[in-house]
Design a protein around this motif. Structure first.
Motif, mmCIF file in Angstrom:
data_model
loop_
_atom_site.group_PDB
_atom_site.id
_atom_site.type_symbol
_atom_site.label_atom_id
_atom_site.label_comp_id
_atom_site.label_asym_id
_atom_site.label_seq_id
_atom_site.Cartn_x
_atom_site.Cartn_y
_atom_site.Cartn_z
ATOM 1 N N GLN A 1 92.677 -52.999 -56.705
ATOM 2 C CA GLN A 1 91.264 -53.329 -56.568
ATOM 3 C C GLN A 1 90.828 -53.075 -55.137
ATOM 4 O OE1 GLN A 1 89.567 -54.065 -59.154
ATOM 5 N NE2 GLN A 1 87.587 -54.677 -58.325
ATOM 6 N N VAL A 2 89.623 -52.531 -54.998
ATOM 7 C CA VAL A 2 89.082 -52.201 -53.682
ATOM 8 C C VAL A 2 87.732 -52.875 -53.530
ATOM 9 C CG1 VAL A 2 88.202 -50.351 -52.217
ATOM 10 C CG2 VAL A 2 90.308 -50.000 -53.533
ATOM 11 N N HIS A 3 87.464 -53.351 -52.345
ATOM 12 C CA HIS A 3 86.206 -54.027 -52.060
ATOM 13 C C HIS A 3 85.572 -53.399 -50.834
ATOM 14 C CE1 HIS A 3 83.268 -57.172 -52.224
ATOM 15 N NE2 HIS A 3 83.618 -57.717 -51.080
ATOM 16 N N LEU A 4 84.263 -53.108 -50.932
ATOM 17 C CA LEU A 4 83.521 -52.542 -49.807
ATOM 18 C C LEU A 4 82.503 -53.553 -49.299
ATOM 19 C CD1 LEU A 4 82.722 -48.924 -51.087
ATOM 20 C CD2 LEU A 4 84.720 -49.720 -49.818
ATOM 21 N N VAL A 5 82.406 -53.681 -48.003
ATOM 22 C CA VAL A 5 81.421 -54.576 -47.399
ATOM 23 C C VAL A 5 80.621 -53.804 -46.376
ATOM 24 C CG1 VAL A 5 81.042 -56.654 -46.030
ATOM 25 C CG2 VAL A 5 82.849 -56.616 -47.753
ATOM 26 N N GLU A 6 79.315 -53.761 -46.589
ATOM 27 C CA GLU A 6 78.419 -53.077 -45.674
ATOM 28 C C GLU A 6 77.789 -54.073 -44.714
ATOM 29 O OE1 GLU A 6 76.660 -50.170 -49.147
ATOM 30 O OE2 GLU A 6 75.514 -50.462 -47.300
ATOM 31 N N SER A 7 77.443 -53.572 -43.546
ATOM 32 C CA SER A 7 76.728 -54.392 -42.574
ATOM 33 C C SER A 7 75.943 -53.488 -41.637
ATOM 34 C CB SER A 7 77.696 -55.267 -41.777
ATOM 35 O OG SER A 7 78.611 -54.464 -41.062
ATOM 36 N N GLY A 8 74.997 -54.100 -40.916
ATOM 37 C CA GLY A 8 74.293 -53.377 -39.866
ATOM 38 C C GLY A 8 72.846 -53.033 -40.151
ATOM 39 N N GLY A 9 72.364 -53.317 -41.345
ATOM 40 C CA GLY A 9 70.971 -53.004 -41.634
ATOM 41 C C GLY A 9 70.030 -53.946 -40.908
ATOM 42 N N GLY A 10 68.738 -53.654 -41.009
ATOM 43 C CA GLY A 10 67.762 -54.520 -40.374
ATOM 44 C C GLY A 10 66.436 -53.831 -40.177
ATOM 45 N N LEU A 11 65.623 -54.441 -39.337
ATOM 46 C CA LEU A 11 64.286 -53.930 -39.026
ATOM 47 C C LEU A 11 64.309 -53.306 -37.644
ATOM 48 C CD1 LEU A 11 61.205 -53.750 -39.576
ATOM 49 C CD2 LEU A 11 61.031 -56.046 -38.565
ATOM 50 N N VAL A 12 63.766 -52.107 -37.534
ATOM 51 C CA VAL A 12 63.737 -51.407 -36.258
ATOM 52 C C VAL A 12 62.428 -50.641 -36.149
ATOM 53 C CG1 VAL A 12 64.901 -49.369 -37.183
ATOM 54 C CG2 VAL A 12 65.084 -49.896 -34.737
ATOM 55 N N GLN A 13 61.970 -50.458 -34.929
ATOM 56 C CA GLN A 13 60.752 -49.670 -34.720
ATOM 57 C C GLN A 13 61.062 -48.182 -34.776
ATOM 58 O OE1 GLN A 13 59.050 -51.139 -30.988
ATOM 59 N NE2 GLN A 13 57.518 -52.276 -32.176
#
Length: 121
Positions: A1-13
């Motif tokens: 079993q493999v699990h992916l975790v994303e991060s780093g999104g957000g609001l930017v100008q």
């Protein structure tokens, strides 16, 4: 079993930068490729770019020269560095990784949970 975790999104100008990360964990022998997709409001999911196991990179024309894919094999992580962001880049971004877990078995595609990137004027 493999699990992916994303991060780093957000609001930017507009004109700003963001870096997305996608960390894979679990039963991983090798990566066939690691890539990023995005899906904007009312749009189909589109491929942004991929990095192959050999290190070759390909990008969609819409992000070429602004976005860079990289990976850290020691951390089983793929990154998407996004520069000169535009409002048109607003979307949910997904990592997609094809992973070989067992010798003799086919590699399997896995998807991250998605992370929202919003670019304001």
């Amino acid at each position: 079993q493999v699990h992916l975790v994303e991060s780093g999104g957000g609001l930017v100008q507009a004109g700003g930068s963001l870096t997305l990360s996608c960390a894979a964990s679990g039963n991983i022998l090798d990566f066939n490729y690691m890539g990023w997709y995005r899906q904007g409001p009312g749009k189909r999911r589109e491929l942004i770019g991929v990095i192959t196991s050999g290190g070759n990179k390909n990008y969609a024309d819409s992000v070429k020269g602004r976005f860079t894919i990289s990976r850290d094999n020691t951390k089983n992580t793929v990154y998407l560095q996004m520069n000169s962001l535009e409002p048109e880049d607003t979307a949910v971004y997904y990592c997609n990784v094809r992973i070989l877990s067992n010798i003799g078995s086919p590699a399997i595609d896995y998807w991250g949970q998605g992370t929202q990137v919003t670019v304001s004027l």
